[in-house]
Motif scaffolding. Structure first.
Motif, mmCIF file in Angstrom:
data_model
loop_
_atom_site.group_PDB
_atom_site.id
_atom_site.type_symbol
_atom_site.label_atom_id
_atom_site.label_comp_id
_atom_site.label_asym_id
_atom_site.label_seq_id
_atom_site.Cartn_x
_atom_site.Cartn_y
_atom_site.Cartn_z
ATOM 1 N N VAL A 51 0.852 -1.182 0.000
ATOM 2 C CA VAL A 51 0.000 0.000 0.000
ATOM 3 C C VAL A 51 0.891 1.236 0.000
ATOM 4 C CG1 VAL A 51 -1.723 1.285 1.309
ATOM 5 C CG2 VAL A 51 -1.835 -1.206 1.195
ATOM 6 N N GLU A 52 0.602 2.141 -0.919
ATOM 7 C CA GLU A 52 1.415 3.345 -1.027
ATOM 8 C C GLU A 52 1.086 4.331 0.080
ATOM 9 O OE1 GLU A 52 1.762 5.169 -4.818
ATOM 10 O OE2 GLU A 52 1.547 3.253 -5.857
ATOM 11 N N LYS A 53 2.063 5.130 0.419
ATOM 12 C CA LYS A 53 1.878 6.146 1.450
ATOM 13 C C LYS A 53 1.128 7.338 0.870
ATOM 14 C CE LYS A 53 5.946 5.075 4.178
ATOM 15 N NZ LYS A 53 7.141 5.633 4.804
ATOM 16 N N THR A 54 0.423 8.021 1.758
ATOM 17 C CA THR A 54 -0.260 9.251 1.347
ATOM 18 C C THR A 54 0.782 10.338 1.131
ATOM 19 O OG1 THR A 54 -0.535 10.080 3.588
ATOM 20 C CG2 THR A 54 -2.291 8.636 2.714
ATOM 21 N N SER A 55 0.379 11.426 0.508
ATOM 22 C CA SER A 55 1.315 12.522 0.271
ATOM 23 C C SER A 55 1.798 13.121 1.595
ATOM 24 C CB SER A 55 0.681 13.586 -0.614
ATOM 25 O OG SER A 55 -0.506 14.063 -0.034
ATOM 26 N N LEU A 56 0.927 13.165 2.610
ATOM 27 C CA LEU A 56 1.350 13.669 3.918
ATOM 28 C C LEU A 56 2.391 12.742 4.544
ATOM 29 C CD1 LEU A 56 1.162 15.679 6.252
ATOM 30 C CD2 LEU A 56 -0.727 14.315 7.156
ATOM 31 N N GLN A 74 4.481 10.784 3.012
ATOM 32 C CA GLN A 74 5.726 10.964 2.266
ATOM 33 C C GLN A 74 6.424 12.257 2.683
ATOM 34 O OE1 GLN A 74 4.544 10.760 -1.827
ATOM 35 N NE2 GLN A 74 4.333 8.536 -1.809
ATOM 36 N N TYR A 75 5.632 13.323 2.835
ATOM 37 C CA TYR A 75 6.179 14.612 3.258
ATOM 38 C C TYR A 75 6.815 14.489 4.642
ATOM 39 C CZ TYR A 75 6.342 19.475 4.776
ATOM 40 O OH TYR A 75 6.761 20.682 5.258
ATOM 41 N N CYS A 76 6.109 13.822 5.549
ATOM 42 C CA CYS A 76 6.626 13.672 6.917
ATOM 43 C C CYS A 76 7.866 12.787 6.971
ATOM 44 C CB CYS A 76 5.536 13.147 7.833
ATOM 45 S SG CYS A 76 4.259 14.391 8.164
ATOM 46 N N ASP A 77 7.948 11.810 6.090
ATOM 47 C CA ASP A 77 9.171 10.999 6.024
ATOM 48 C C ASP A 77 10.359 11.867 5.625
ATOM 49 O OD1 ASP A 77 7.864 8.696 6.770
ATOM 50 O OD2 ASP A 77 7.732 7.886 4.730
ATOM 51 N N ASP A 78 10.116 12.811 4.713
ATOM 52 C CA ASP A 78 11.182 13.692 4.242
ATOM 53 C C ASP A 78 11.439 14.860 5.191
ATOM 54 O OD1 ASP A 78 11.417 12.075 1.991
ATOM 55 O OD2 ASP A 78 10.108 13.349 0.762
ATOM 56 N N ASN A 79 10.410 15.271 5.937
ATOM 57 C CA ASN A 79 10.497 16.444 6.812
ATOM 58 C C ASN A 79 9.918 16.135 8.189
ATOM 59 O OD1 ASN A 79 11.268 18.466 4.611
ATOM 60 N ND2 ASN A 79 9.399 17.555 3.801
ATOM 61 N N PRO A 80 10.565 15.292 8.971
ATOM 62 C CA PRO A 80 9.990 14.865 10.247
ATOM 63 C C PRO A 80 9.823 15.989 11.266
ATOM 64 C CG PRO A 80 12.236 14.078 10.036
ATOM 65 C CD PRO A 80 11.858 14.681 8.720
ATOM 66 N N ALA A 111 8.709 19.047 10.570
ATOM 67 C CA ALA A 111 7.678 19.995 10.155
ATOM 68 C C ALA A 111 6.529 19.972 11.166
ATOM 69 C CB ALA A 111 7.173 19.641 8.766
ATOM 70 N N ALA A 112 5.873 21.113 11.322
ATOM 71 C CA ALA A 112 4.790 21.241 12.294
ATOM 72 C C ALA A 112 3.671 20.230 12.028
ATOM 73 C CB ALA A 112 4.228 22.660 12.266
ATOM 74 N N GLU A 113 3.400 19.978 10.753
ATOM 75 C CA GLU A 113 2.328 19.045 10.394
ATOM 76 C C GLU A 113 2.635 17.605 10.802
ATOM 77 O OE1 GLU A 113 4.026 20.924 8.244
ATOM 78 O OE2 GLU A 113 2.626 22.280 7.263
ATOM 79 N N CYS A 114 3.895 17.325 11.055
ATOM 80 C CA CYS A 114 4.327 15.951 11.293
ATOM 81 C C CYS A 114 4.619 15.649 12.756
ATOM 82 C CB CYS A 114 5.569 15.659 10.459
ATOM 83 S SG CYS A 114 5.321 15.943 8.697
ATOM 84 N N ARG A 115 4.517 16.637 13.586
ATOM 85 C CA ARG A 115 4.832 16.427 14.997
ATOM 86 C C ARG A 115 3.778 15.543 15.659
ATOM 87 N NH1 ARG A 115 6.491 22.583 16.253
ATOM 88 N NH2 ARG A 115 8.442 22.537 15.103
ATOM 89 N N VAL A 116 4.256 14.695 16.550
ATOM 90 C CA VAL A 116 3.381 13.810 17.311
ATOM 91 C C VAL A 116 3.626 14.107 18.783
ATOM 92 C CG1 VAL A 116 2.817 11.424 17.849
ATOM 93 C CG2 VAL A 116 3.488 12.034 15.534
#
Length: 74
Positions: free
Chosen positions: A51-56, A58-64, A66-71
């Protein structure tokens, strides 16, 4: 993926033969069908990995960082 499907078909045929010879209630028959079930589970796991990753994602893999990717742990 087709390789595992061929193996599943082969194991199914073998399980049917074993059950005909040993009986449906035998331990050998149960073990043969368990082998089929294990292969089917492995095929399912392989499909899940494809199953392919969503664009988000993929973005978070490249930019961990980033504010959108924080956990946050609560």
């Amino acid at each position: 993926m087709s390789d595992i499907q061929a193996k599943i078909q082969q194991e199914r045929q073998e399980a049917r033969k074993v059950c005909e010879l040993k009986g449906d209630g035998s331990a050998e028959c149960a073990a043969a069908w368990d082998a089929v079930e294990e292969l089917q589970a492995e095929a399912s796991h392989q499909r899940d990995k494809e199953v392919e990753k969503t664009s988000l994602e993929q973005y978070c893999d490249d930019n961990p960082e980033a504010a959108e990717c924080r956990v946050y742990d609560n």
